[in-house]
Design a protein around this motif. Structure first.
Motif, PDB file in Angstrom:
ATOM      1  N   ASN A  41       1.309   7.152  10.627  1.00  0.00           N
ATOM      2  CA  ASN A  41       0.535   6.048  10.086  1.00  0.00           C
ATOM      3  C   ASN A  41       0.557   4.629  10.540  1.00  0.00           C
ATOM      4  O   ASN A  41      -0.241   3.602  11.068  1.00  0.00           O
ATOM      5  CB  ASN A  41       0.398   5.998   8.506  1.00  0.00           C
ATOM      6  CG  ASN A  41      -0.748   5.301   7.881  1.00  0.00           C
ATOM      7  OD1 ASN A  41      -1.582   5.225   8.383  1.00  0.00           O
ATOM      8  ND2 ASN A  41      -0.196   4.552   6.728  1.00  0.00           N
ATOM      9  N   ARG A  53       1.219   4.067  -2.773  1.00  0.00           N
ATOM     10  CA  ARG A  53       0.832   5.582  -2.098  1.00  0.00           C
ATOM     11  C   ARG A  53       1.901   6.548  -2.826  1.00  0.00           C
ATOM     12  O   ARG A  53       1.655   7.362  -3.258  1.00  0.00           O
ATOM     13  CB  ARG A  53       0.849   5.671  -0.852  1.00  0.00           C
ATOM     14  CG  ARG A  53       0.163   6.798  -0.415  1.00  0.00           C
ATOM     15  CD  ARG A  53      -0.280   6.468   1.031  1.00  0.00           C
ATOM     16  NE  ARG A  53       0.834   5.881   2.254  1.00  0.00           N
ATOM     17  CZ  ARG A  53       0.258   4.808   2.703  1.00  0.00           C
ATOM     18  NH1 ARG A  53      -0.835   4.048   2.495  1.00  0.00           N
ATOM     19  NH2 ARG A  53       1.115   4.079   3.449  1.00  0.00           N
ATOM     20  N   ASN A  70      -0.849  11.691   0.900  1.00  0.00           N
ATOM     21  CA  ASN A  70      -0.917  12.244  -0.619  1.00  0.00           C
ATOM     22  C   ASN A  70      -1.540  13.330  -0.758  1.00  0.00           C
ATOM     23  O   ASN A  70      -1.248  14.168  -1.543  1.00  0.00           O
ATOM     24  CB  ASN A  70      -1.314  10.974  -1.494  1.00  0.00           C
ATOM     25  CG  ASN A  70      -0.647  10.146  -2.221  1.00  0.00           C
ATOM     26  OD1 ASN A  70       0.779  10.341  -2.112  1.00  0.00           O
ATOM     27  ND2 ASN A  70      -0.854   9.116  -2.687  1.00  0.00           N
ATOM     28  N   ALA A  71      -2.638  13.709   0.076  1.00  0.00           N
ATOM     29  CA  ALA A  71      -3.116  15.087   0.173  1.00  0.00           C
ATOM     30  C   ALA A  71      -2.155  16.198   0.336  1.00  0.00           C
ATOM     31  O   ALA A  71      -2.299  17.166  -0.286  1.00  0.00           O
ATOM     32  CB  ALA A  71      -4.459  15.187   0.936  1.00  0.00           C
ATOM     33  N   ASP A 101      -5.518   8.671   8.854  1.00  0.00           N
ATOM     34  CA  ASP A 101      -5.978   8.476   7.330  1.00  0.00           C
ATOM     35  C   ASP A 101      -4.965   8.438   6.569  1.00  0.00           C
ATOM     36  O   ASP A 101      -4.315   9.552   6.356  1.00  0.00           O
ATOM     37  CB  ASP A 101      -7.040   9.585   7.182  1.00  0.00           C
ATOM     38  CG  ASP A 101      -7.445   9.367   5.731  1.00  0.00           C
ATOM     39  OD1 ASP A 101      -7.120   8.280   5.103  1.00  0.00           O
ATOM     40  OD2 ASP A 101      -8.243  10.361   5.362  1.00  0.00           O
ATOM     41  N   ALA A 102      -4.293   7.415   5.873  1.00  0.00           N
ATOM     42  CA  ALA A 102      -3.341   7.182   5.237  1.00  0.00           C
ATOM     43  C   ALA A 102      -3.611   8.111   3.778  1.00  0.00           C
ATOM     44  O   ALA A 102      -2.540   8.747   3.150  1.00  0.00           O
ATOM     45  CB  ALA A 102      -3.128   5.851   4.598  1.00  0.00           C
ATOM     46  N   ASN A 103      -4.734   8.463   3.382  1.00  0.00           N
ATOM     47  CA  ASN A 103      -5.004   9.381   2.104  1.00  0.00           C
ATOM     48  C   ASN A 103      -4.573  10.625   2.468  1.00  0.00           C
ATOM     49  O   ASN A 103      -4.137  11.437   1.418  1.00  0.00           O
ATOM     50  CB  ASN A 103      -6.402   9.410   1.888  1.00  0.00           C
ATOM     51  CG  ASN A 103      -7.080   8.262   1.298  1.00  0.00           C
ATOM     52  OD1 ASN A 103      -6.208   7.494   0.629  1.00  0.00           O
ATOM     53  ND2 ASN A 103      -8.024   7.642   1.677  1.00  0.00           N
ATOM     54  N   SER A 104      -4.308  10.992   3.570  1.00  0.00           N
ATOM     55  CA  SER A 104      -3.817  12.620   3.864  1.00  0.00           C
ATOM     56  C   SER A 104      -2.522  12.780   3.770  1.00  0.00           C
ATOM     57  O   SER A 104      -1.992  13.654   3.192  1.00  0.00           O
ATOM     58  CB  SER A 104      -4.031  12.758   5.251  1.00  0.00           C
ATOM     59  OG  SER A 104      -3.256  11.973   6.261  1.00  0.00           O
ATOM     60  N   ALA A 162       2.646   7.526  -6.589  1.00  0.00           N
ATOM     61  CA  ALA A 162       1.729   8.625  -7.373  1.00  0.00           C
ATOM     62  C   ALA A 162       2.537   9.670  -8.102  1.00  0.00           C
ATOM     63  O   ALA A 162       3.548  10.092  -7.664  1.00  0.00           O
ATOM     64  CB  ALA A 162       0.689   9.225  -6.260  1.00  0.00           C
ATOM     65  N   ASP A 207       0.830  -1.001  -0.012  1.00  0.00           N
ATOM     66  CA  ASP A 207      -0.054   0.018  -0.120  1.00  0.00           C
ATOM     67  C   ASP A 207       0.909   1.140   0.057  1.00  0.00           C
ATOM     68  O   ASP A 207       0.433   2.233  -0.718  1.00  0.00           O
ATOM     69  CB  ASP A 207      -0.850  -0.043   1.291  1.00  0.00           C
ATOM     70  CG  ASP A 207      -2.151  -0.853   1.019  1.00  0.00           C
ATOM     71  OD1 ASP A 207      -2.160  -1.488  -0.153  1.00  0.00           O
ATOM     72  OD2 ASP A 207      -2.733  -1.206   2.150  1.00  0.00           O
TER      73      ASP A 207
END
Lengths: 273, 276
Positions: free
Chosen positions: A89, A63, A101-102, A96-99, A66, A59
């Motif tokens: 993380n 990530r 890349n954000a 929240d792992a999405n943060s 990207a 994952d």
């Protein structure tokens, strides 16, 4: 750097590894993802360290594969932040792992804006300006001076950026943004850049007209002398500003280059210069 | 010409490719490549002179966000090599460098989109499978492939083109050569215009003219100009910082300080100013 005390020895070692790997950010640059592979490669020491589970590791690799694109000297700063978030993380289940890349994508645009104008527009221009004036008088140290003036500050920014990003984390950079400090620094850097470009326009754009009128074999009127009395370098300045005007009118650079070549040949054909 | 072709091609790979491998360290600029080619061909002096004049021409040509006009590295390497082997200095290098630079950019873009571009999905797949080793291998492998191919360009160009170029350079009439020399003086204007586009701002553009007259009339060397510029910039940044702190203070306590509208605000600004 007082916060450096709570960075462990292992982490320092990994940060140094990341600093070195970050040099290859654009080694395999692709149109679709720019420096993705370089970013992923630079993050690998942390990914291996924080995630022992194969699924989590995959994952994390995905990530960091990207899209990533910024001015390269500032890339290590973003990597540092990303690494500190990966650490969080790996420890905190609610993170929240999405943060990650954000944050990466929210930082790379603005940092590229400052970085491009500072590193390419100011620092490189200062280095090249000094080196060109040395080189034009035949000094063979010119390339060395050029590389040192550009790279010493750049590599320092990369090195300290790595540690700074890791220790400060993402909240700090938001604060800097809100304080308007970035804007002040960009303006200051642009001022140095503009002064240098002005000086180089005077030194490097060259034009001397040979037109003169003579009476009884004696030259009585030299056009260049008259031009110099009006304003030294009026023609180079005018041509530079004209090019700038045309660029802003979205005239392609290639047309401009060929236009200048054509103009020069015409000037020669009509014995103006 | 075989030696020249090989050495120039290696220099192109090491500098233009090297700049991408070593994080845009500016190895790919004319001021670096000119002297290197000069060194390899036994005339470092000409190399420096040609490198410096091509750097002035290509100064504004920098790859920002993928948009560029020419590839200065290949242009300088091949232009300098021909100028040294044929004789003739920057006057010969310039007319060769510009078309070669434009061609070089086309080939570079072709490799970038048409060859390396196809590896993007491969990278994604390898990441999803967690194959770190293969990612690293492909990361460097793509570089070898891209720049190996790009290196063929100067190799073939010098090996096959030298007779044609020689004939071409000899056939250029004097009036055109003179025109190209004038061109060498005027072309940096395009580069400066591109830099201006990057830096120009309505609030600070006057500094461009300051730099111009300091060199045109006072003949300041560029090193002195850079230091002077830094001093001005630091001073202005300090003032801007103070102003931003002031504004923040005002915004923090508007209710107590400004009951009487604008006039009241002016007063607090003045008071804060004297408090500093």
């Amino acid at each position: 750097m007082s916060k450096m005390t709570n960075v462990s020895k292992d982490e320092k070692k990994m940060l140094r590894k990341m600093f070195w790997r970050a040099f290859t950010l654009y080694t395999a640059v692709t149109p679709a993802k720019q420096g993705a592979s370089g970013f992923c490669y630079s993050m690998m020491p942390f990914i291996d360290h924080f995630y022992k589970d194969a699924k989590q590791k995959k994952d994390a690799l995905v990530r960091h594969m990207a899209y990533f694109n910024t001015t390269i000297p500032l890339s290590t700063f973003i990597m540092g932040i990303a690494a500190s978030m990966e650490k969080e993380n790996s420890k905190n289940k609610d993170f929240d792992a999405n943060s990650i890349n954000a944050i990466k994508s929210s930082l790379m645009g603005p940092l590229a804006g400052i970085g491009d104008s500072f590193f390419w527009g100011v620092l490189r221009v200062i280095a090249a300006g000094i080196a060109v004036s040395m080189g034009q008088s035949g000094n063979i140290l010119a390339p060395i001076v050029f590389l040192l003036i550009f790279n010493i500050p750049t590599i320092l920014v990369r090195y300290y950026g790595t540690f700074l990003g890791y220790t400060l984390g993402s909240t700090y950079i938001e604060k800097i943004y809100q304080s308007g400090l970035i804007h002040i620094l960009t303006k200051a850097a642009s001022i140095v850049g503009l002064i240098m470009v002005g000086g180089m326009t005077s030194q490097m754009v060259k034009f001397t007209t040979t037109i003169s009128m003579s009476m009884k074999g004696e030259s009585v009127l030299k056009l260049q002398g008259m031009l110099d009395q009006i304003f030294v370098g009026i023609v180079p300045l005018g041509i530079t500003l004209l090019c700038f005007y045309l660029l802003n009118k979205k005239v392609s650079i290639n047309y401009l280059i060929f236009g200048v070549i054509g103009l020069s040949i015409l000037l020669s054909v009509f014995h103006i210069a | 010409m075989l030696y020249e072709a090989i050495i120039v091609s290696l220099i192109v790979i090491a500098t233009v490719g090297g700049a991408e491998l070593l994080g845009m360290t500016m190895l790919n600029r004319p001021i670096v490549i000119g002297p290197l080619v000069g060194l390899a061909l036994g005339d470092i002096q000409s190399g420096v002179l040609i490198g410096a004049s091509l750097e002035a021409v290509f100064m504004g040509v920098v790859n920002i966000g993928g948009a560029s006009a020419a590839e200065p590295g290949l242009a300088t390497a091949v232009g300098t090599a021909f100028a040294i082997t044929l004789g003739g200095g920057a006057g010969v290098a310039l007319p060769l460098a510009i078309p070669i630079g434009i061609l070089g950019l086309q080939v570079k873009t072709l490799l970038y989109v048409g060859v390396i571009g196809f590896f993007a999905p491969v990278f994604d797949r390898l990441a999803a499978e967690g194959k770190e080793r293969k990612i690293v291998l492909l990361h460097y492998g793509a570089w070898v492939l891209q720049w190996g191919l790009y290196g063929l360009l100067p190799f073939i160009g010098i090996l096959a083109g030298s007779d044609a170029i020689n004939a071409f350079v000899k056939a250029i009439p004097q009036v055109i050569m003179n025109g190209l020399n004038i061109c060498g003086g005027l072309l940096p204007a395009v580069g400066m215009a591109m830099l201006l586009k990057l830096l120009w701002d309505k609030k600070i553009y006057a500094f461009f003219f300051l730099g111009f007259i300091l060199v045109a009339y006072l003949k300041l060397p560029l090193v002195a100009l850079a230091v002077l510029g830094a001093i001005i910039a630091v001073t202005i940044a300090q003032r801007d910082y103070q102003l931003s702190q002031l504004t923040k203070k005002m915004n923090a306590a508007p209710a107590t300080a400004a009951p009487a509208g604008n006039a009241g605000q002016m007063d607090t600004e003045e008071e804060d100013f004297f408090d500093e």
